[in-house]
Design a protein around this motif. Structure first.
Motif, PDB file in Angstrom:
ATOM      1  N   ARG A 186     -50.976 -21.199  -6.873  1.00 26.91           N
ATOM      2  CA  ARG A 186     -49.775 -20.916  -7.652  1.00 26.91           C
ATOM      3  C   ARG A 186     -49.611 -19.446  -8.004  1.00 26.91           C
ATOM      4  N   GLY A 205     -43.478 -33.074 -10.256  1.00 32.12           N
ATOM      5  CA  GLY A 205     -44.465 -33.496 -11.235  1.00 32.12           C
ATOM      6  C   GLY A 205     -45.481 -32.454 -11.635  1.00 32.12           C
ATOM      7  N   ASP A 206     -45.411 -31.244 -11.078  1.00 31.84           N
ATOM      8  CA  ASP A 206     -46.359 -30.178 -11.427  1.00 31.84           C
ATOM      9  C   ASP A 206     -45.808 -29.387 -12.612  1.00 31.84           C
ATOM     10  N   ARG A 207     -46.175 -29.790 -13.819  1.00 26.94           N
ATOM     11  CA  ARG A 207     -45.629 -29.156 -15.015  1.00 26.94           C
ATOM     12  C   ARG A 207     -46.109 -27.725 -15.198  1.00 26.94           C
ATOM     13  N   ARG A 208     -47.256 -27.399 -14.602  1.00 24.59           N
ATOM     14  CA  ARG A 208     -47.749 -26.018 -14.730  1.00 24.59           C
ATOM     15  C   ARG A 208     -46.780 -25.012 -14.111  1.00 24.59           C
ATOM     16  N   SER A 209     -46.014 -25.441 -13.125  1.00 26.74           N
ATOM     17  CA  SER A 209     -45.096 -24.522 -12.454  1.00 26.74           C
ATOM     18  C   SER A 209     -43.892 -24.161 -13.319  1.00 26.74           C
ATOM     19  N   LEU A 210     -43.699 -24.915 -14.430  1.00 25.75           N
ATOM     20  CA  LEU A 210     -42.582 -24.572 -15.311  1.00 25.75           C
ATOM     21  C   LEU A 210     -42.739 -23.155 -15.847  1.00 25.75           C
ATOM     22  N   ARG A 211     -43.982 -22.744 -16.082  1.00 30.20           N
ATOM     23  CA  ARG A 211     -44.223 -21.381 -16.570  1.00 30.20           C
ATOM     24  C   ARG A 211     -43.784 -20.344 -15.537  1.00 30.20           C
ATOM     25  N   ASP A 241     -41.420 -27.675  -7.630  1.00 34.40           N
ATOM     26  CA  ASP A 241     -42.736 -28.227  -7.960  1.00 34.40           C
ATOM     27  C   ASP A 241     -42.708 -28.987  -9.273  1.00 34.40           C
ATOM     28  N   VAL A 242     -41.946 -28.481 -10.253  1.00 31.13           N
ATOM     29  CA  VAL A 242     -41.805 -29.185 -11.532  1.00 31.13           C
ATOM     30  C   VAL A 242     -41.162 -30.547 -11.299  1.00 31.13           C
ATOM     31  N   TRP A 243     -40.137 -30.579 -10.459  1.00 27.30           N
ATOM     32  CA  TRP A 243     -39.451 -31.834 -10.145  1.00 27.30           C
ATOM     33  C   TRP A 243     -40.405 -32.827  -9.478  1.00 27.30           C
TER      34      TRP A 243
END
Length: 512
Positions: A101, A172-178, A168-170
């Motif tokens: 990431r 399910g990877d919430r870390r990518s929201l940052r 990636d957030v869509w």
């Protein structure tokens, strides 16, 4: 060892490149660049360096080759070489960042450096079909006032990375929201800085005319053709409606043949003394500063050509001259001529252009006129230098009559718009067969001619002083920042090694 990319992956890479190309003029669909960069980032996620290289090269080739298709008409090998070189720069840029990431942070920096590299090397660089050109008509263009076109590259890549992170957030990877929020923050910060950045100030104005003689595209220079081009320019110049302060002619429309040693002149040739007399009379008739573009064999070196613009005062006196500094590889000079001449034969120009060494400013009674001749407008420093030397308005005499399609012409107008924003100066472009254009200090296209028509653009342009941050700083701060972003990405990737691995290392250290 990973195998070659699947057909689906390869088609996706090509699709990403085509989306970036679609943002570049003449298409100019600027939002597609963000989607293309996001698609490319998705292809690079979690891949080893060699796979990232293999996926980025076809993507970049699919961006470069369609957007420079005009080169195919002049030099098919050169077209392929330029496209592959462009692809190689970006392929290497994809290799020097982490694979997970934190790659997104690194790619903002490495892609910015890759753009600068291809603008600079080899042979002085080939800054065509660039990311900034694709945004010249978009809402992000004003950020070039802050730190030049390299900042615009970084911002566009950051937007693409944010879109990829949202995907990636869509998933399910919430870390990518940052990552997505950080990219948005970069855009917001750049927009705020662009809004408060100095743009220079108006000190006066002048009435200016850009004269386009007209004629067909895709033509080549010839002795008889030179006389026709000059006659077309003279005819178009008579369409100028006075009073006017400055009249700009295109690049190399005054292309005289050498004086015959026999003394017998041909009626279908333009000779230097005839051109001088005609231009002197035309400046006097107009009652204006006339700026014509010359091209001929060098008087001091018969093996070289010269390409320059002069300033002729209303009384017919030539008061200044600027010789083109940045010359076109394989068009105006031949790198490695000793090796290529025996192979290429008559395809290459017989004589190299003798580059100028003087300041790109014409001192005239109408003001200090900065000049970037044709190809030079693609290089930001060729506009920055005259503004640092006191230019109050920028002139871009050019000549795209020999080119197929309108890719070069539209990309040149886009470059002029970026140069206007970077410097806070009006840009006036004159071409014999189009496009001629007037662009204000905000990068807005005030007026533009069509291709092939005989026309005159007239308007009141501002004379401006004061320096933007981009003019003061140049490219160095952005290059340093870009390298730091790549380094920071690697540091962050090392620091955020999975916790179980760090625990394992700590236990090993504790037990010896």
């Amino acid at each position: 060892m990973p195998g070659p990319p699947s057909l689906r992956t390869g088609l996706t890479a090509v699709g990403a490149g085509l989306l970036i190309a679609a943002a570049v003029p003449p298409w100019g669909w600027w939002p597609t660049a963000f989607v293309g960069i996001a698609l490319l980032d998705q292809l690079l996620a979690g891949q080893p360096a060699i796979v990232r290289f293999r996926r980025t090269v076809p993507a970049t080739a699919a961006w470069s080759l369609p957007a420079t298709l005009w080169m195919l008409d002049l030099t098919p090998p050169g077209w392929v070489f330029a496209g592959l070189l462009h692809a190689t720069f970006f392929g290497l840029a994809a290799c020097v960042v982490p694979s997970e990431r934190w790659r997104r942070l690194g790619l903002v920096g490495s892609f910015t450096v890759a753009e600068f590299a291809r603008w600079s090397v080899p042979f002085g660089g080939v800054p065509l079909a660039t990311i900034p050109m694709g945004q010249a008509a978009g809402p992000l263009a004003p950020v070039v006032r802050v730190a030049g076109s390299l900042l615009l590259v970084a911002v566009v890549v950051a937007v693409g990375m944010s879109l990829s992170a949202l995907v990636d957030v869509w998933r399910g990877d919430r870390r990518s929201l940052r990552d997505a929020v950080a990219g948005g923050g970069v855009v917001l910060l750049a927009a705020v800085l662009a809004a408060v950045a100095p743009t220079g100030h108006v000190v006066d104005s002048l009435d200016l005319a850009a004269v386009q003689g007209g004629g067909p595209q895709r033509t080549r220079a010839s002795p008889t053709g030179a006389a026709i081009v000059f006659a077309n320019q003279m005819a178009a110049s008579r369409l100028v409606e006075g009073p006017v302060d400055v009249v700009l002619w295109p690049e190399n429309v005054v292309n005289p043949a050498p004086l015959p040693s026999s003394g017998n002149r041909r009626a279908d040739r333009l000779y230097p003394d005839d051109a001088d007399l005609a231009l002197t009379a035309e400046a006097q008739r107009l009652g204006a500063v006339l700026v014509p573009g010359w091209f001929h064999r060098s008087p001091s070196d018969p093996r070289a050509n010269v390409n320059y613009s002069t300033a002729i005062e209303p009384d017919g006196t030539v008061v200044d001259r600027y010789d083109k500094v940045r010359t076109v590889p394989f068009g105006e000079f031949v790198p490695l001529r000793w090796m290529l001449d025996p192979i290429a034969g008559d395809i290459l120009p017989a004589r190299d252009l003798l580059p100028g060494t003087g300041d790109a400013v014409l001192d005239t009674s109408a003001g200090r006129l900065g000049v970037t001749i044709s190809w030079e407008v693609f290089f930001d420093h060729r506009t920055r230098d005259p503004v640092l030397d006191g230019a109050q308005v920028m002139l871009n005499p050019t000549n795209g009559a020999s080119y197929w399609l309108t890719q070069v012409q539209t990309q040149q107008v886009a470059s002029s718009r970026l140069r206007a924003l970077e410097t806070g100066r009006w840009m006036v472009q004159a071409a014999p067969t189009g496009f001629s254009a007037i662009i204000d200090a905000d990068g807005s296209l005030v007026e533009r001619t069509g291709v092939g028509e005989q026309a005159v653009l007239q308007g009141t342009v501002e004379l401006r002083e004061g320096l933007t941050w981009a003019t003061r700083l140049g490219p160095v701060p952005m290059l340093i920042l870009s390298v730091l972003l790549v380094a920071a990405a690697h540091c962050a990737a090392l620091w955020q090694t999975p916790g179980v691995d760090r625990t394992h290392r700590n236990r090993t250290d504790a037990t010896g």
